[in-house]
Design a protein around this motif. Structure first.
Motif, PDB file in Angstrom:
ATOM      1  N   LEU A  91       0.718  -1.258   0.263  1.00 52.92           N
ATOM      2  CA  LEU A  91       0.297  -0.283   0.040  1.00 52.92           C
ATOM      3  C   LEU A  91       0.706   1.306   0.048  1.00 52.92           C
ATOM      4  O   LEU A  91       1.697   0.961   0.254  1.00 52.92           O
ATOM      5  CB  LEU A  91      -1.114   0.371   1.019  1.00 52.92           C
ATOM      6  CG  LEU A  91      -0.201  -0.309   2.913  1.00 52.92           C
ATOM      7  CD1 LEU A  91       0.322   1.331   3.215  1.00 52.92           C
ATOM      8  CD2 LEU A  91      -1.668  -0.757   3.782  1.00 52.92           C
ATOM      9  N   THR A  92       0.056   1.974  -0.569  1.00 47.40           N
ATOM     10  CA  THR A  92       1.100   3.795  -0.742  1.00 47.40           C
ATOM     11  C   THR A  92       0.757   4.609   0.246  1.00 47.40           C
ATOM     12  O   THR A  92      -0.610   5.021   0.369  1.00 47.40           O
ATOM     13  CB  THR A  92       1.164   4.024  -2.222  1.00 47.40           C
ATOM     14  OG1 THR A  92       0.873   3.485  -2.816  1.00 47.40           O
ATOM     15  CG2 THR A  92       1.623   4.988  -2.014  1.00 47.40           C
ATOM     16  N   PRO A  93       1.243   4.569   0.991  1.00 48.86           N
ATOM     17  CA  PRO A  93       0.849   5.537   2.340  1.00 48.86           C
ATOM     18  C   PRO A  93       0.407   7.886   1.891  1.00 48.86           C
ATOM     19  O   PRO A  93      -0.019   8.443   2.324  1.00 48.86           O
ATOM     20  CB  PRO A  93       1.758   5.820   3.410  1.00 48.86           C
ATOM     21  CG  PRO A  93       2.733   5.838   2.568  1.00 48.86           C
ATOM     22  CD  PRO A  93       2.592   4.875   1.864  1.00 48.86           C
ATOM     23  N   ARG A  94       1.309   7.687   0.480  1.00 48.73           N
ATOM     24  CA  ARG A  94       1.036   9.473   0.479  1.00 48.73           C
ATOM     25  C   ARG A  94       1.431   9.068  -1.138  1.00 48.73           C
ATOM     26  O   ARG A  94       1.711   8.106  -1.754  1.00 48.73           O
ATOM     27  CB  ARG A  94       2.620   9.735   0.467  1.00 48.73           C
ATOM     28  CG  ARG A  94       2.218  10.376   2.468  1.00 48.73           C
ATOM     29  CD  ARG A  94       3.176  11.222   3.442  1.00 48.73           C
ATOM     30  NE  ARG A  94       4.606  10.842   2.904  1.00 48.73           N
ATOM     31  CZ  ARG A  94       5.536  10.680   3.667  1.00 48.73           C
ATOM     32  NH1 ARG A  94       5.005  12.789   4.937  1.00 48.73           N
ATOM     33  NH2 ARG A  94       6.399  11.190   3.690  1.00 48.73           N
ATOM     34  N   ALA A  95       1.011  10.452  -1.493  1.00 49.28           N
ATOM     35  CA  ALA A  95       1.146  10.492  -3.101  1.00 49.28           C
ATOM     36  C   ALA A  95       1.135   9.497  -3.713  1.00 49.28           C
ATOM     37  O   ALA A  95       1.771   8.188  -4.932  1.00 49.28           O
ATOM     38  CB  ALA A  95       2.297  10.958  -3.339  1.00 49.28           C
ATOM     39  N   HIS A  96      -0.268   8.317  -3.574  1.00 48.01           N
ATOM     40  CA  HIS A  96      -0.715   6.989  -4.051  1.00 48.01           C
ATOM     41  C   HIS A  96      -0.729   7.299  -6.003  1.00 48.01           C
ATOM     42  O   HIS A  96      -0.792   8.582  -6.431  1.00 48.01           O
ATOM     43  CB  HIS A  96      -2.110   6.625  -4.117  1.00 48.01           C
ATOM     44  CG  HIS A  96      -2.128   5.585  -5.215  1.00 48.01           C
ATOM     45  ND1 HIS A  96      -3.562   5.287  -5.502  1.00 48.01           N
ATOM     46  CD2 HIS A  96      -1.931   4.465  -5.285  1.00 48.01           C
ATOM     47  CE1 HIS A  96      -3.640   4.254  -6.083  1.00 48.01           C
ATOM     48  NE2 HIS A  96      -2.520   3.163  -6.020  1.00 48.01           N
ATOM     49  N   HIS A  97       0.245   6.006  -6.664  1.00 46.11           N
ATOM     50  CA  HIS A  97      -0.523   6.937  -8.534  1.00 46.11           C
ATOM     51  C   HIS A  97      -1.317   5.322  -8.515  1.00 46.11           C
ATOM     52  O   HIS A  97      -0.874   4.693  -8.625  1.00 46.11           O
ATOM     53  CB  HIS A  97       1.213   6.573  -8.455  1.00 46.11           C
ATOM     54  CG  HIS A  97       2.358   5.691  -9.925  1.00 46.11           C
ATOM     55  ND1 HIS A  97       3.464   5.821 -10.251  1.00 46.11           N
ATOM     56  CD2 HIS A  97       0.835   6.728 -11.075  1.00 46.11           C
ATOM     57  CE1 HIS A  97       2.877   6.347 -12.095  1.00 46.11           C
ATOM     58  NE2 HIS A  97       1.734   6.315 -11.922  1.00 46.11           N
ATOM     59  N   PRO A  98      -1.852   6.017  -9.319  1.00 49.94           N
ATOM     60  CA  PRO A  98      -2.008   7.032  -9.918  1.00 49.94           C
ATOM     61  C   PRO A  98      -3.452   7.670  -9.909  1.00 49.94           C
ATOM     62  O   PRO A  98      -3.136   8.233 -10.321  1.00 49.94           O
ATOM     63  CB  PRO A  98      -3.004   5.868 -11.386  1.00 49.94           C
ATOM     64  CG  PRO A  98      -3.911   5.170 -10.922  1.00 49.94           C
ATOM     65  CD  PRO A  98      -2.580   4.143  -9.970  1.00 49.94           C
TER      66      PRO A  98
END
Length: 331
Positions: free
Chosen positions: A118-125
């Protein structure tokens, strides 16, 4: 981008040989101070050739072909490609403005996911970042599944304008926090810091041993100088504000055209959810001279319709024409 020539003049290159510490002492201390407060106690520090390399190595350390991995949906194409190459099965978990949804993560873990990325910040896309409340909810879910490998891809950490909220439970058995230097220092500076529990670090070091892989100490010198020199820190602050300005201008243009988008985003991408054929819309935009990626190419388990617009080289004067062309392409 920070001045590499200036960094080399500041820190003349000294050749290293096998058998020396794999991480420069100064860089090790910088990472410890930077990432330590965001991690459970008793962590180890390693380096990889970027965030994607880190995720690849972490998955290979514990999982095999056929294993299930919970990922955000839509998902970063690099992660999709890793899972396809390794023969692993992606279980999509929806995201909203606050990040990955906790209820759907619970369902993916019940279905047998052995790892979560998982992406905690500024998830791409989509550009979304975890709220404090959502991070707590995700952490509670993960605490009930202590055997799951937790990979946190904080790739945009040096340039993010959002606060970091951890999802890693304090007693997590297998976890890793990955932060890339490439976004801030340039694509050629292909280095990521990887902080993890001791067992995971031992597994990684088996794959990072000299002769198999080597994170260049020349690159490490550049990373240390680029991350710590006052001139570089000032440049990163300017880049952070520049990306925010470009995003704000595009958001304003989209509002004026009545086009909905995922608000509150961070990073290099802006997401426009669609209810129509996003591939047809992206093709219509291409015919008008705009290159965007449609959501179905970034989807996991079922198509997520939308447009990913990369803002990093979008000039303010282009925002209004782009918004108008998006509206016309949706007609």
């Amino acid at each position: 981008m920070p001045d590499v020539d200036a960094a080399l003049r500041t820190r003349p290159y000294r050749p290293r040989l096998y058998g020396e510490p794999t991480v420069n002492a100064g860089l090790l201390e910088y990472i410890r101070q930077w990432m330590g407060p965001d991690c459970p106690a008793d962590f180890e520090i390693d380096l990889t050739h970027g965030a994607v390399d880190a995720i690849d190595r972490l998955l290979c350390a514990y999982l095999v072909a056929g294993d299930k991995v919970a990922v955000e949906n839509p998902c970063f194409i690099g992660i999709i490609n890793i899972l396809r190459t390794l023969g692993m099965q992606a279980l999509g978990v929806s995201v909203d403005a606050e990040g990955m949804r906790a209820d759907e993560l619970e369902e993916a873990l019940r279905k047998g996911a052995r790892a979560v990325i998982l992406t905690p910040r500024a998830h791409h896309p989509t550009g979304c970042s975890l709220s404090a409340e959502r991070a707590r909810a995700l952490s509670q879910v993960l605490a009930r599944h202590s055997d799951v490998l937790v990979i946190v891809d904080d790739h945009f950490a040096l340039l993010s304008r959002r606060e970091y909220h951890s999802v890693i439970p304090a007693d997590a058995a297998r976890w890793a926090l990955v932060r890339s230097f490439s976004k801030a220092l340039g694509p050629d500076i292909r280095v990521a810091a990887l902080v993890s529990d001791a067992r995971t670090s031992r597994q990684l070091r088996l794959r990072l041993a000299p002769g198999i892989s080597w994170v260049s100490h020349l690159l490490q010198d550049l990373v240390e100088a680029g991350a710590t020199r006052p001139e570089s820190i000032e440049l990163m602050a300017l880049a952070r504000e520049d990306y925010a300005r470009r995003r704000h201008m595009l958001e304003q243009a989209l509002r004026e055209e009545g086009i909905s988008f995922l608000a509150g985003g961070d990073g290099l991408n802006l997401w426009i959810p669609l209810q129509t054929d996003d591939q047809a819309v992206s093709l219509a935009l291409a015919q008008r001279g705009w290159l965007v990626r449609h959501g179905s190419s970034l989807s996991v388990q079922g198509s997520i319709r939308g447009l990913r617009i990369t803002i990093s080289n979008l000039e303010p004067a282009q925002c209004a024409p782009l918004a108008r062309d998006i509206r016309r392409s949706l007609a």
